[in-house]
Design a protein around this motif. Structure first.
Motif, PDB file in Angstrom:
ATOM      1  N   ARG A  32       0.838  -1.212   0.000  1.00 28.63           N
ATOM      2  CA  ARG A  32       0.000   0.000   0.000  1.00 28.63           C
ATOM      3  C   ARG A  32       0.870   1.257   0.000  1.00 28.63           C
ATOM      4  NH1 ARG A  32      -3.677  -2.490   3.734  1.00 28.63           N
ATOM      5  NH2 ARG A  32      -5.456  -3.206   2.500  1.00 28.63           N
ATOM      6  N   ALA A  33       1.963   1.216   0.767  1.00 23.53           N
ATOM      7  CA  ALA A  33       2.853   2.392   0.817  1.00 23.53           C
ATOM      8  C   ALA A  33       3.415   2.690  -0.571  1.00 23.53           C
ATOM      9  CB  ALA A  33       3.982   2.171   1.827  1.00 23.53           C
ATOM     10  N   THR A  34       3.742   1.641  -1.342  1.00 21.85           N
ATOM     11  CA  THR A  34       4.260   1.900  -2.693  1.00 21.85           C
ATOM     12  C   THR A  34       3.152   2.457  -3.590  1.00 21.85           C
ATOM     13  OG1 THR A  34       3.855  -0.343  -3.567  1.00 21.85           O
ATOM     14  CG2 THR A  34       5.985   0.058  -2.528  1.00 21.85           C
ATOM     15  N   LEU A  35       1.902   2.024  -3.345  1.00 20.18           N
ATOM     16  CA  LEU A  35       0.782   2.569  -4.123  1.00 20.18           C
ATOM     17  C   LEU A  35       0.510   4.021  -3.747  1.00 20.18           C
ATOM     18  CD1 LEU A  35      -1.560  -0.530  -4.010  1.00 20.18           C
ATOM     19  CD2 LEU A  35      -0.646   0.497  -6.090  1.00 20.18           C
ATOM     20  N   ASP A  36       0.657   4.349  -2.457  1.00 16.61           N
ATOM     21  CA  ASP A  36       0.517   5.746  -2.033  1.00 16.61           C
ATOM     22  C   ASP A  36       1.508   6.618  -2.806  1.00 16.61           C
ATOM     23  OD1 ASP A  36      -1.393   5.049  -0.149  1.00 16.61           O
ATOM     24  OD2 ASP A  36       0.033   4.961   1.519  1.00 16.61           O
ATOM     25  N   GLY A  37       2.754   6.140  -2.893  1.00 16.79           N
ATOM     26  CA  GLY A  37       3.788   6.889  -3.614  1.00 16.79           C
ATOM     27  C   GLY A  37       3.420   7.062  -5.079  1.00 16.79           C
ATOM     28  N   LEU A  38       2.924   5.991  -5.695  1.00 22.65           N
ATOM     29  CA  LEU A  38       2.546   6.056  -7.108  1.00 22.65           C
ATOM     30  C   LEU A  38       1.352   6.984  -7.303  1.00 22.65           C
ATOM     31  CD1 LEU A  38       3.004   4.999  -9.993  1.00 22.65           C
ATOM     32  CD2 LEU A  38       1.492   3.081  -9.448  1.00 22.65           C
ATOM     33  N   GLU A  39       0.384   6.882  -6.398  1.00 20.56           N
ATOM     34  CA  GLU A  39      -0.810   7.753  -6.479  1.00 20.56           C
ATOM     35  C   GLU A  39      -0.389   9.226  -6.472  1.00 20.56           C
ATOM     36  OE1 GLU A  39      -3.893   6.819  -6.982  1.00 20.56           O
ATOM     37  OE2 GLU A  39      -5.057   8.599  -6.464  1.00 20.56           O
ATOM     38  N   ALA A  40       0.552   9.562  -5.582  1.00 23.18           N
ATOM     39  CA  ALA A  40       1.034  10.947  -5.492  1.00 23.18           C
ATOM     40  C   ALA A  40       1.781  11.346  -6.768  1.00 23.18           C
ATOM     41  CB  ALA A  40       1.931  11.105  -4.264  1.00 23.18           C
ATOM     42  N   MET A  41       2.617  10.440  -7.280  1.00 18.44           N
ATOM     43  CA  MET A  41       3.360  10.730  -8.517  1.00 18.44           C
ATOM     44  C   MET A  41       2.405  11.039  -9.665  1.00 18.44           C
ATOM     45  SD  MET A  41       6.258   7.733  -8.634  1.00 18.44           S
ATOM     46  CE  MET A  41       6.462   7.740 -10.421  1.00 18.44           C
ATOM     47  N   LEU A  42       1.286  10.291  -9.714  1.00 17.48           N
ATOM     48  CA  LEU A  42       0.359  10.408 -10.844  1.00 17.48           C
ATOM     49  C   LEU A  42      -0.585  11.603 -10.713  1.00 17.48           C
ATOM     50  CD1 LEU A  42      -0.440   6.617 -11.294  1.00 17.48           C
ATOM     51  CD2 LEU A  42       0.818   8.047 -12.913  1.00 17.48           C
ATOM     52  N   GLU A  43      -0.464  12.328  -9.610  1.00 17.33           N
ATOM     53  CA  GLU A  43      -1.284  13.526  -9.421  1.00 17.33           C
ATOM     54  C   GLU A  43      -1.038  14.523 -10.557  1.00 17.33           C
ATOM     55  OE1 GLU A  43      -4.274  14.937  -7.816  1.00 17.33           O
ATOM     56  OE2 GLU A  43      -3.385  13.379  -6.549  1.00 17.33           O
ATOM     57  N   ALA A  44       0.227  14.631 -10.935  1.00 13.90           N
ATOM     58  CA  ALA A  44       0.602  15.676 -11.892  1.00 13.90           C
ATOM     59  C   ALA A  44       0.915  15.125 -13.283  1.00 13.90           C
ATOM     60  CB  ALA A  44       1.824  16.422 -11.356  1.00 13.90           C
ATOM     61  N   ARG A  45       0.738  13.818 -13.486  1.00 14.38           N
ATOM     62  CA  ARG A  45       1.101  13.267 -14.801  1.00 14.38           C
ATOM     63  C   ARG A  45       0.257  12.047 -15.121  1.00 14.38           C
ATOM     64  NH1 ARG A  45       7.133  11.243 -12.861  1.00 14.38           N
ATOM     65  NH2 ARG A  45       7.294  13.332 -12.028  1.00 14.38           N
ATOM     66  N   ASP A  46       0.228  11.713 -16.411  1.00 10.09           N
ATOM     67  CA  ASP A  46      -0.599  10.594 -16.862  1.00 10.09           C
ATOM     68  C   ASP A  46       0.152   9.271 -16.886  1.00 10.09           C
ATOM     69  OD1 ASP A  46      -2.739  12.220 -17.231  1.00 10.09           O
ATOM     70  OD2 ASP A  46      -2.486  12.442 -19.408  1.00 10.09           O
ATOM     71  N   HIS A  47       1.462   9.361 -16.920  1.00 11.37           N
ATOM     72  CA  HIS A  47       2.292   8.154 -16.996  1.00 11.37           C
ATOM     73  C   HIS A  47       3.422   8.267 -15.985  1.00 11.37           C
ATOM     74  CE1 HIS A  47       0.191   8.041 -20.904  1.00 11.37           C
ATOM     75  NE2 HIS A  47       0.313   6.726 -20.781  1.00 11.37           N
ATOM     76  N   ALA A  48       4.277   7.250 -15.953  1.00 17.13           N
ATOM     77  CA  ALA A  48       5.399   7.284 -15.017  1.00 17.13           C
ATOM     78  C   ALA A  48       6.261   8.529 -15.246  1.00 17.13           C
ATOM     79  CB  ALA A  48       6.228   6.009 -15.153  1.00 17.13           C
ATOM     80  N   LEU A  49       6.330   8.970 -16.487  1.00 16.44           N
ATOM     81  CA  LEU A  49       7.083  10.193 -16.802  1.00 16.44           C
ATOM     82  C   LEU A  49       6.136  11.265 -17.319  1.00 16.44           C
ATOM     83  CD1 LEU A  49      10.188   8.702 -18.651  1.00 16.44           C
ATOM     84  CD2 LEU A  49       9.897   9.213 -16.222  1.00 16.44           C
ATOM     85  N   ALA A  50       6.468  12.508 -17.003  1.00 15.57           N
ATOM     86  CA  ALA A  50       5.595  13.621 -17.391  1.00 15.57           C
ATOM     87  C   ALA A  50       5.445  13.724 -18.910  1.00 15.57           C
ATOM     88  CB  ALA A  50       6.151  14.927 -16.821  1.00 15.57           C
TER      89      ALA A  50
END
Lengths: 225, 223
Positions: B138-156
């Motif tokens: 879940r902690a890794t998903l929290d991190g991913l959820e936050a990353m995806l706040e500003a972008r559609d993919h792993a990279l902007a």
């Protein structure tokens, strides 16, 4: 400025060893291997609450192997990386990634033997299974080092590199759970790389809090055998 | 001169799906060599010579054999196509972090697979371990959820090889953690699933038989 967030004996020792090999200036922020890694301040650096995290020229990085790759590219002079197109690039990538596979088994064993507070929480079957998987990893390294023609001194034909740092530090941690007896080429290679001043300088200091406070954690006997 | 066809050693619904998918994204025609994880044919010495830890994926390409899905991903993206971010690229640090973060997440899924799928009775999974591992996932998903706040993919800048590393996880994770609290992650997963190359890879991978139930809740604590 480079700032490394580090817990002694953990995966971040890999970044510390590498920084020592690269001979670039950096500072260390020591962390305890405990719940403090879940503090919001630290989570803003490393969202899963893990070490290492690296601050470098305004970038914030986490994930050990990503840090390894990035540092080798940023500071090529020390020869720790193998750039795209170089003959050993493929092997370099494989072994840098394989170090993380080893570390996943170590993390599971560290949890079983050390992190869990009470004995009823532990699983002897899991302890044994993960220790066997570490031995399979050793066998893979053994096969790599002992080729039919002549033994390799290092993982890559082109000599010492961050692949040795990565896998070597993974083996440093793995030795607490699986012995190198029966893997003579791995033992020789480990002895060779752990003599390096940069490795020695990455070991825990005199009064550092240790994760592993004894030399070996044997799997517990499995009930009913 | 035509290159020999690369050969991918593959187990359905395993990490080798990442390679299968990336090959489709890159338009590379590869021969698929299926392996059966339960039959133990990856312990065979001939296979061991290719993938020394006896794992998939292994990819025979450019006269050699690569193993480790992340290493294969990086190598393919460096030598073919435009889905990588080369050293010196402004997104290089993010690209590398995403590739390795995906593997951190996959390692936690693998721990849960080990406890829930491979551990055979009378051995029982440790419930505290399941709880801790699930919390870490879940902690890794929290991190991913936050990353995806500003972008559609792993990279902007959009889809990259790193998404094949991360995307694969998101089809295994929901057996252990429901994605409802992670709307960005769920939308990202849907975006990846809509890609024609993903669907082509899925068709080659065949129906999923690895998980035998739709969700694996943590058993009630008997202590």
């Amino acid at each position: 400025m480079i700032r490394l967030h580090h817990c002694p004996q953990s995966r971040s020792m890999r970044s510390l060893w590498l920084l020592n090999e690269l001979e670039v200036p950096f500072e260390i922020v020591l962390h305890a291997f405990d719940k403090s890694l879940r503090d919001p301040d630290y989570l803003s650096l490393s969202p899963a609450g893990r070490v290492p995290a690296l601050e470098i020229e305004g970038e914030r990085m986490f994930e050990t192997a990503a840090i390894t790759e990035y540092l080798c590219e940023r500071y090529p002079a020390a020869g720790m990386g193998r750039a795209p197109g170089e003959p050993d690039r493929m092997a370099w990538l494989v072994w840098v990634h394989f170090a993380e596979t080893i570390s996943q088994h170590v993390a599971s064993l560290t949890q079983q033997h050390i992190v869990l507070r009470e004995d009823w929480m532990r699983s002897p079957v899991m302890m044994e299974l993960e220790a066997r998987r570490l031995e399979k990893c050793y066998a893979a390294i053994e096969a790599r080092l002992s080729t039919p023609i002549e033994n390799r001194d290092y993982l890559l034909t082109s000599g010492f590199s961050a692949a040795d740092v990565s896998v070597g530090q993974a083996v440093y941690m793995a030795r607490y759970f699986a012995s190198l007896d029966g893997f003579p080429a791995v033992a020789d290679w480990y002895a060779r790389i752990s003599e390096r001043p940069a490795f020695r300088a990455a070991l825990p200091g005199e009064d550092a809090a240790l994760i592993y406070d004894r030399p070996f954690y044997a799997p517990w006997p499995v009930a009913g055998r | 001169m035509t290159e020999p066809r690369p050969r991918l050693h593959h187990v359905p619904f395993s990490r080798s799906f990442r390679t299968l998918w990336l090959l489709e994204e890159l338009g590379i025609d590869a021969e698929i060599v299926p392996h059966d994880i339960r039959a133990g044919d990856m312990r065979d010495p001939v296979y061991r010579a290719k993938s020394p830890a006896g794992r998939v994926p292994a990819l025979e390409i450019d006269g050699r054999t690569l193993f480790e899905s992340g290493a294969i991903c990086e190598y393919l993206a460096e030598t073919r196509g435009t889905l990588g971010r080369a050293p010196g690229h402004p997104e290089r640090a993010d690209y590398l972090t995403a590739i390795h973060y995906a593997e951190t997440m996959a390692g936690l899924v693998e721990q849960l697979n080990l406890s829930r799928i491979f551990l055979r009775p009378p051995a029982q999974p440790s419930i505290p371990v399941l709880k801790i591992t699930t919390a870490r996932l879940r902690a890794t998903l929290d991190g991913l959820e936050a990353m995806l706040e500003a972008r559609d993919h792993a990279l902007a800048s959009g889809f990259s090889a790193a998404d094949t590393m991360m995307g694969f996880n998101l089809f295994a994770v929901p057996y252990y953690v429901r994605l409802d609290p992670y709307p960005n992650v769920a939308a990202y997963r849907a975006r990846l699933e809509a890609r024609p190359a993903f669907q082509a890879a899925r068709a080659k991978d065949g129906p999923q038989t690895f998980y035998r139930q739709e969700f694996y809740p943590i058993p009630e604590d008997s202590q």
